[in-house]
Design a protein around this motif. Structure first.
Motif, PDB file in Angstrom:
ATOM      1  N   GLY A  88       0.818  -1.207   0.000  1.00 54.06           N
ATOM      2  CA  GLY A  88       0.000   0.000   0.000  1.00 54.06           C
ATOM      3  C   GLY A  88       0.852   1.257   0.000  1.00 54.06           C
ATOM      4  O   GLY A  88       0.548   2.236  -0.701  1.00 54.06           O
ATOM      5  N   GLY A  89       1.929   1.247   0.776  1.00 53.09           N
ATOM      6  CA  GLY A  89       2.832   2.393   0.794  1.00 53.09           C
ATOM      7  C   GLY A  89       3.498   2.633  -0.548  1.00 53.09           C
ATOM      8  O   GLY A  89       3.694   3.778  -0.966  1.00 53.09           O
ATOM      9  N   ARG A  90       3.826   1.556  -1.238  1.00 54.65           N
ATOM     10  CA  ARG A  90       4.439   1.677  -2.573  1.00 54.65           C
ATOM     11  C   ARG A  90       3.438   2.203  -3.596  1.00 54.65           C
ATOM     12  O   ARG A  90       3.783   2.966  -4.474  1.00 54.65           O
ATOM     13  N   LEU A  91       2.170   1.793  -3.484  1.00 53.08           N
ATOM     14  CA  LEU A  91       1.142   2.225  -4.427  1.00 53.08           C
ATOM     15  C   LEU A  91       0.610   3.631  -4.129  1.00 53.08           C
ATOM     16  O   LEU A  91       0.060   4.279  -5.019  1.00 53.08           O
ATOM     17  N   PHE A  92       0.772   4.090  -2.899  1.00 51.91           N
ATOM     18  CA  PHE A  92       0.174   5.340  -2.434  1.00 51.91           C
ATOM     19  C   PHE A  92       0.446   6.516  -3.357  1.00 51.91           C
ATOM     20  O   PHE A  92      -0.455   7.275  -3.695  1.00 51.91           O
ATOM     21  N   GLY A  93       1.667   6.698  -3.781  1.00 52.45           N
ATOM     22  CA  GLY A  93       2.017   7.832  -4.637  1.00 52.45           C
ATOM     23  C   GLY A  93       1.551   7.672  -6.075  1.00 52.45           C
ATOM     24  O   GLY A  93       1.531   8.639  -6.829  1.00 52.45           O
ATOM     25  N   LYS A  94       1.169   6.468  -6.460  1.00 49.56           N
ATOM     26  CA  LYS A  94       0.783   6.196  -7.845  1.00 49.56           C
ATOM     27  C   LYS A  94      -0.722   6.243  -8.072  1.00 49.56           C
ATOM     28  O   LYS A  94      -1.182   6.339  -9.199  1.00 49.56           O
ATOM     29  N   VAL A  95      -1.493   6.159  -6.997  1.00 48.11           N
ATOM     30  CA  VAL A  95      -2.948   6.141  -7.110  1.00 48.11           C
ATOM     31  C   VAL A  95      -3.467   7.576  -7.026  1.00 48.11           C
ATOM     32  O   VAL A  95      -3.122   8.304  -6.094  1.00 48.11           O
ATOM     33  N   VAL A  97      -5.634  10.778  -6.142  1.00 48.39           N
ATOM     34  CA  VAL A  97      -6.317  11.106  -4.891  1.00 48.39           C
ATOM     35  C   VAL A  97      -7.804  10.764  -4.961  1.00 48.39           C
ATOM     36  O   VAL A  97      -8.378  10.269  -3.993  1.00 48.39           O
ATOM     37  N   VAL A  98      -8.431  11.006  -6.094  1.00 49.09           N
ATOM     38  CA  VAL A  98      -9.862  10.708  -6.211  1.00 49.09           C
ATOM     39  C   VAL A  98     -10.115   9.220  -5.957  1.00 49.09           C
ATOM     40  O   VAL A  98     -11.103   8.858  -5.317  1.00 49.09           O
ATOM     41  N   TRP A  99      -9.227   8.351  -6.420  1.00 50.13           N
ATOM     42  CA  TRP A  99      -9.402   6.917  -6.193  1.00 50.13           C
ATOM     43  C   TRP A  99      -9.068   6.544  -4.752  1.00 50.13           C
ATOM     44  O   TRP A  99      -9.697   5.636  -4.195  1.00 50.13           O
ATOM     45  N   LEU A 100      -8.109   7.212  -4.145  1.00 50.83           N
ATOM     46  CA  LEU A 100      -7.838   6.973  -2.726  1.00 50.83           C
ATOM     47  C   LEU A 100      -9.080   7.291  -1.899  1.00 50.83           C
ATOM     48  O   LEU A 100      -9.453   6.526  -1.004  1.00 50.83           O
ATOM     49  N   ARG A 101      -9.726   8.412  -2.201  1.00 50.28           N
ATOM     50  CA  ARG A 101     -10.951   8.787  -1.482  1.00 50.28           C
ATOM     51  C   ARG A 101     -12.053   7.758  -1.701  1.00 50.28           C
ATOM     52  O   ARG A 101     -12.771   7.380  -0.772  1.00 50.28           O
ATOM     53  N   ARG A 102     -12.206   7.306  -2.921  1.00 54.49           N
ATOM     54  CA  ARG A 102     -13.259   6.333  -3.223  1.00 54.49           C
ATOM     55  C   ARG A 102     -13.012   4.997  -2.524  1.00 54.49           C
ATOM     56  O   ARG A 102     -13.935   4.395  -1.969  1.00 54.49           O
ATOM     57  N   ILE A 103     -11.780   4.535  -2.574  1.00 54.30           N
ATOM     58  CA  ILE A 103     -11.432   3.271  -1.914  1.00 54.30           C
ATOM     59  C   ILE A 103     -11.658   3.396  -0.407  1.00 54.30           C
ATOM     60  O   ILE A 103     -12.219   2.504   0.230  1.00 54.30           O
ATOM     61  N   PHE A 104     -11.225   4.525   0.164  1.00 54.87           N
ATOM     62  CA  PHE A 104     -11.422   4.769   1.593  1.00 54.87           C
ATOM     63  C   PHE A 104     -12.906   4.775   1.928  1.00 54.87           C
ATOM     64  O   PHE A 104     -13.334   4.171   2.926  1.00 54.87           O
ATOM     65  N   ALA A 105     -13.716   5.416   1.096  1.00 50.51           N
ATOM     66  CA  ALA A 105     -15.164   5.477   1.320  1.00 50.51           C
ATOM     67  C   ALA A 105     -15.783   4.084   1.265  1.00 50.51           C
ATOM     68  O   ALA A 105     -16.666   3.755   2.071  1.00 50.51           O
ATOM     69  N   VAL A 106     -15.324   3.254   0.344  1.00 50.38           N
ATOM     70  CA  VAL A 106     -15.848   1.887   0.248  1.00 50.38           C
ATOM     71  C   VAL A 106     -15.538   1.114   1.528  1.00 50.38           C
ATOM     72  O   VAL A 106     -16.396   0.412   2.066  1.00 50.38           O
TER      73      VAL A 106
END
Length: 117
Positions: A88-95, A97-106
């Motif tokens: 997750g830490g490795r992917l964090f900078g590549k995803v 922000v809109v998808w980070l928010r959506r994944i977090f919301a899910v």
């Protein structure tokens, strides 16, 4: 209210949730940092991880002290969590922000639904 006090209160809320429920402080902290404290979304996620680690260590110490931890149950999850945390830490900078928010919301919706049902 002063921004520093908002951040302190957000941290206190995250710590209380983490201590009471054995986790989940980030579900309180990320929205509080973003919405209430004005921290940029990606920075809110990253800072949440930095804050939650000591909260989890403290909560685990209290649970350990009170005899609530079974290491036989915890170890397999710890290994998987370390691997997931690294990925997750490795992917964090590549995803984006809109998808980070959506994944977090899910995850929030899933967790909420599981606890209600």
């Amino acid at each position: 209210m002063d921004r520093v006090w908002k951040i302190r209160l957000a941290g206190a809320a995250a710590g209380a949730v983490n201590g009471c429920f054995g986790g989940g402080g980030g579900m309180v902290l990320v929205p509080a940092l973003k919405g209430w404290c004005g921290v940029e979304q990606r920075r809110a996620f990253a800072n949440c991880v930095a804050v939650i680690l000591p909260l989890c260590v403290l909560s685990a110490a209290v649970y350990w002290w009170r005899g609530g931890i079974d290491l036989g149950v915890a170890w397999p999850y710890l290994l998987g969590g370390l691997i997931g945390g690294f990925l997750g830490g490795r992917l964090f900078g590549k995803v984006p922000v809109v998808w980070l928010r959506r994944i977090f919301a899910v995850f929030l919706l899933y967790g909420g639904a599981r606890y209600l049902l």
